[in-house]
Design an enzyme around this catalytic site. Structure first.
Site, PDB file in Angstrom:
ATOM      1  N   GLU A  91       0.816  -1.219   0.000  1.00  0.00           N
ATOM      2  CA  GLU A  91       0.000   0.000   0.000  1.00  0.00           C
ATOM      3  C   GLU A  91       0.847   1.266   0.000  1.00  0.00           C
ATOM      4  O   GLU A  91       0.547   2.203  -0.731  1.00  0.00           O
ATOM      5  CB  GLU A  91      -0.949   0.013   1.202  1.00  0.00           C
ATOM      6  CG  GLU A  91      -2.140  -0.945   1.086  1.00  0.00           C
ATOM      7  CD  GLU A  91      -1.846  -2.366   1.538  1.00  0.00           C
ATOM      8  OE1 GLU A  91      -0.671  -2.654   1.892  1.00  0.00           O
ATOM      9  OE2 GLU A  91      -2.768  -3.191   1.547  1.00  0.00           O
ATOM     10  N   HIS A 134     -10.153  -5.211  11.455  1.00  0.00           N
ATOM     11  CA  HIS A 134     -10.798  -5.123  10.145  1.00  0.00           C
ATOM     12  C   HIS A 134     -12.141  -4.394  10.191  1.00  0.00           C
ATOM     13  O   HIS A 134     -12.971  -4.578   9.305  1.00  0.00           O
ATOM     14  CB  HIS A 134     -11.019  -6.542   9.592  1.00  0.00           C
ATOM     15  CG  HIS A 134      -9.830  -7.116   8.901  1.00  0.00           C
ATOM     16  ND1 HIS A 134      -8.608  -7.258   9.524  1.00  0.00           N
ATOM     17  CD2 HIS A 134      -9.652  -7.568   7.637  1.00  0.00           C
ATOM     18  CE1 HIS A 134      -7.755  -7.809   8.661  1.00  0.00           C
ATOM     19  NE2 HIS A 134      -8.373  -7.994   7.513  1.00  0.00           N
TER      20      HIS A 134
HETATM   21  C1  LIG Z   1      -2.007  -4.296   4.778  1.00  0.00           C
HETATM   22  C2  LIG Z   1      -3.011  -5.248   4.243  1.00  0.00           C
HETATM   23  N1  LIG Z   1      -3.361  -5.167   2.938  1.00  0.00           N
HETATM   24  C3  LIG Z   1      -4.272  -6.020   2.430  1.00  0.00           C
HETATM   25  C4  LIG Z   1      -4.854  -6.966   3.215  1.00  0.00           C
HETATM   26  C5  LIG Z   1      -5.870  -7.925   2.639  1.00  0.00           C
HETATM   27  N2  LIG Z   1      -5.295  -9.266   2.500  1.00  0.00           N
HETATM   28  C6  LIG Z   1      -5.503 -10.194   3.450  1.00  0.00           C
HETATM   29  S1  LIG Z   1      -4.719 -11.614   3.119  1.00  0.00           S
HETATM   30  C7  LIG Z   1      -4.067 -11.036   1.705  1.00  0.00           C
HETATM   31  C8  LIG Z   1      -3.188 -11.929   0.867  1.00  0.00           C
HETATM   32  C9  LIG Z   1      -1.964 -12.377   1.567  1.00  0.00           C
HETATM   33  O1  LIG Z   1      -1.309 -13.344   0.830  1.00  0.00           O
HETATM   34  P1  LIG Z   1      -0.085 -14.193   1.372  1.00  0.00           P
HETATM   35  O2  LIG Z   1       0.843 -13.326   2.116  1.00  0.00           O
HETATM   36  O3  LIG Z   1       0.455 -14.963   0.244  1.00  0.00           O
HETATM   37  O4  LIG Z   1      -0.738 -15.163   2.464  1.00  0.00           O
HETATM   38  P2  LIG Z   1      -1.765 -16.375   2.276  1.00  0.00           P
HETATM   39  O5  LIG Z   1      -3.135 -15.797   2.451  1.00  0.00           O
HETATM   40  O6  LIG Z   1      -1.553 -16.988   0.944  1.00  0.00           O
HETATM   41  O7  LIG Z   1      -1.474 -17.318   3.391  1.00  0.00           O
HETATM   42  C10 LIG Z   1      -4.488  -9.721   1.476  1.00  0.00           C
HETATM   43  C11 LIG Z   1      -4.140  -8.913   0.305  1.00  0.00           C
HETATM   44  C12 LIG Z   1      -4.495  -7.009   4.573  1.00  0.00           C
HETATM   45  N3  LIG Z   1      -5.058  -7.893   5.418  1.00  0.00           N
HETATM   46  N4  LIG Z   1      -3.574  -6.163   5.051  1.00  0.00           N
END
Ligand SMILES: Cc1ncc(C[n+]2csc(CCOP(=O)(O)OP(=O)(O)O)c2C)c(N)n1
Ligand SMILES: [Mg+2]
Lengths: 355, 335
Positions: free
Chosen positions: B60, B129
């Site tokens: 972000e 959230h």
């Molecule tokens: C700062 C922030 N930006 C966006 C999100 C929304 N979000 C939650 S999980 C996620 C994906 C994360 O992917 P990864 O690190 O590969 O973990 P996985 O879910 O595959 O275990 C996103 C974009 C968030 N929770 N926090």
């Protein structure tokens, strides 16, 4: 899934049979816990966002097998399996998902915010990247206090794109913090593939600018994960040398239980589940080496089934948090002019239309 | 007039603005291949391609900064932050950069940027959230902050925001996405930024609200009509600039005011509105102004505990009765 170099065919002769059986039991427990969690979500027993560890069981059990009681763990929100494999009984974990007072965070945290101080399980964190500097800080404290142990900063592949990760790598190396950056590389952050999100898709290389050592591991092989963590853990503890573990695994379902997984080719998902199922593959390995037989697998399956059912029963029978406790734990050191039980009850009565 | 959802109004408007101006582009996490975390950008990648609809990594601070820099050179980025909670990792770019650049550099460069993001809490999303941070941005001179409550305003304000040459924080709400309302499809209307609207005329008490709380205020006004209570609803629509004259005019007429917002009670949006009323309509007030806001806790996950911690129709009805009774007992939402 990214290809990982075939390890030398593993001889199991040096393994402790009871350990191997325990790994299998733990992986199956996580598998069934998560499958039943998904059912409970559909029944509206669980709310909010809920992310499952299905397909990632070997990454978790391998990690935990290598950690010592004095080690600490910080994870992201996809953490049900971690807290269970760290030794917290499934009952209080399920109770947390149900939002009950008996839950590991007393119903205040939910699926994404599990915690157990007693187990040095220092929390699931739901803001991507949030846990990473915290883990480095914990490692900093260990070093500062001259205590043994290391800290695991678990995260997903997508998390390696956020700024906090890079600042953490730099500080960890600069200040010689015993921390392992344990990256679950399940190929996707929500619908964004590693290739789409990372200009360097070899995540283990991402520490290069900071002189942080990195390795890629087959995350469907519980023993490979365990051995790599053991080795790097040892170095982190004795030399203050942080490391990246790029643990490749396969996410069986969508990002969360409500994700329809429209962006992945269904054929590839089917094939992934078939070829990269860490639980089934490990069962086959144990059978092939005659470490267990079908009867043992059946007994273990029944045991797991019973334990997960007991967790659900426990969660169902547990009380909800009480309204009057709403402001409890707001501050650790009480100060005047903060709301208490009476204030909670007054506001709650009004908000429930009971005045 | 066609009746469409708030989501559809946003989706249509984004599509139209992309078609209207080649300098408009969308950026954000999961807006393209994934079709939008809340499906606001559904279909737009297919229609406009990856140059105009840019999927970003989870970064972000980085991509908000990129959008600001691109805006300085004449692009008109519309950034989606998945929820307002995640804007915190980018807040330096918004507050120390986007908001300052035009003014601080003597008006030499503009930052035509929109940041769209849902605020507030529903569905047990728990403490990290479910937050409302629009007041943080409304606090900051140099930003414009809008928060439409209806599909009509969503469309009109989004058009205004995209065509505005300043950074605009565009506040949405998960709970509003499926709400419906009349939206003309042939008319290129714009809802002006900085102008509130009396959404319902009434005589006895003014309720000041925005976003989801306006929807609740309108339901409550309808209900109370049967009890013979006539409620006027002022929908702020913009938090910065704040349309103080419309608030004051209404309060001068009714002599009583309740202010409702979803954020926490202390230091929240309601404090600003109540202070304004006290300063500018003191002699017209027949009762102290009462504020309805969130209980001051990190929102608990547990279902019931979570539900009672956010302001709702019950809290608003209670407050209206208190104000009508001339009570000076104050608000029960905090100590
Ligand atoms: C700062 C922030 N930006 C966006 C999100 C929304 N979000 C939650 S999980 C996620 C994906 C994360 O992917 P990864 O690190 O590969 O973990 P996985 O879910 O595959 O275990 C996103 C974009 C968030 N929770 N926090
Ligand atoms: Mg991932």
């Amino acid at each position: 899934m990214v290809k990982v170099k075939e390890a030398a065919p593993s001889g199991l002769e040096h393994e402790n049979v009871e350990d191997l059986k325990h790994y299998y039991y733990q992986m199956l427990l996580i598998r069934r816990f998560e499958e039943r969690t998904s059912e409970m979500y559909v029944k509206a027993k669980i709310g909010g966002y809920c992310h499952l560890n299905l397909g990632e069981e070997a990454t978790i059990v391998g990690l935990m097998a290598a950690l010592k009681p004095e080690d600490y763990i910080y994870t992201n929100y996809r953490e049900h399996g971690y807290i269970i494999a760290r030794g917290v009984p499934p009952g209080p974990v399920m109770a947390e998902l149900f939002g009950k007072e008996t839950g590991v965070a007393r119903g205040r945290g939910g699926s994404m915010h599990l915690f157990s101080r007693e187990h040095n399980f220092m929390g699931g964190y739901a803001i991507v990247g949030g846990q990473v500097p915290l883990a480095v800080g914990a490692a900093y404290a260990l070093r500062y206090q001259g205590k043994p142990g290391v800290v695991v900063a678990q995260m997903g592949d997508g998390t390696t794109n956020i700024g906090a990760f890079y600042e953490s790598l730099n500080l960890a190396k600069l200040w010689r913090c015993p921390v392992l950056f344990f990256i679950i590389n399940n190929g996707y952050g929500m619908g964004t593939s590693v290739e789409m999100g990372s200009s360097e898709p070899d995540l283990w290389k991402k520490g290069a600018s900071f002189r942080v050592h990195g390795e890629r591991i087959d995350g469907t092989d519980v023993l490979a994960v365990r051995d790599a963590v053991r080795r790097l853990r040892e170095r982190a503890e004795s030399e203050g040398e942080p490391a990246i573990l790029d643990v490749v695994s396969f996410r069986f379902r969508g990002h969360s239980v409500i994700d329809a997984d429209r962006y992945r080719d269904p054929e590839k998902v089917r094939a992934g589940r078939e070829h990269h199922d860490p639980v089934r593959n490990f069962a086959t390995l144990l059978l092939d080496h005659e470490i267990v037989d079908e009867a043992w697998l059946n007994v273990t399956a029944e045991r797991v089934e019973r334990e997960v059912q007991q967790a659900i029963d426990f969660a169902n029978a547990s009380p909800d948090p009480r309204f009057e406790d709403l402001y409890e734990n707001m501050y650790a050191t009480p100060v005047p002019n903060t709301p208490g039980r009476e204030d909670a009850l007054r506001a709650v009565r009004i908000n429930r239309g009971e005045w | 007039m066609p009746i469409i959802t708030y989501r559809q109004a946003l989706n249509d408007t984004l599509g139209e603005e992309l078609a209207r101006d080649p300098n408009v582009l969308l950026m954000g996490e999961e807006i393209g291949v994934f079709q939008g975390s809340y499906r606001i950008t559904e279909g737009l990648l297919q229609e406009f391609g990856p140059k105009r609809v840019v999927d970003t990594p989870i970064a972000e601070e980085g991509f908000v900064g990129v959008a600001i820099g691109a805006a300085m050179l004449g692009l008109r980025p519309v950034v989606e932050i998945m929820t307002i909670n995640f804007i915190l990792v980018a807040i330096d770019q918004v507050v120390n950069h986007a908001s300052k650049i035009h003014y601080m550099f003597g008006g030499q460069v503009r930052v035509p940027l929109v940041i769209r993001t849902p605020s507030g809490g529903t569905g047990q999303l728990a403490a990290t959230h479910s937050q409302s941070f629009e007041n943080w941005f409304a606090y900051c001179p140099g930003l414009k902050v809008v928060a439409p409550a209806t599909p009509y305003d969503a469309r009109g304000l989004l058009r205004a925001a995209v065509r505005d040459d300043d950074p605009v924080i565009f506040i949405e709400s998960l709970a509003l996405y499926d709400t419906r309302g009349d939206v003309p499809d042939d008319d290129d209307y714009v809802v002006p930024i900085g102008v509130a609207e009396v959404k319902r005329r009434g005589e006895d008490v003014t309720v000041v609200a925005y976003s989801r709380m306006t929807a609740i205020a309108l339901q409550v006004a309808q209900r109370l009509e049967n009890e013979g209570i006539s409620v006027e609803v002022v929908d702020l629509r913009s938090l910065r600039p704040l349309d103080r004259p419309t608030i004051i005019e209404s309060v001068k007429k009714t002599g009583r005011a309740v202010v409702i917002a979803e954020d926490w009670y202390s230091y929240g949006v309601t404090a600003e509105i109540a202070a304004t009323i006290q300063e500018q309509a003191f002699d017209y007030l027949d009762a102290p102004v009462l504020r309805v806001a969130g209980l001051e806790v990190p929102l608990p996950y547990a279902k019931e505990l979570s539900a009672v911690s956010k302001p709702n129709a019950n809290s608003l009805i209670y407050a209206i009765h208190q104000v009508l009774a001339g009570s000076s007992r104050g608000a029960p939402w905090a100590k």
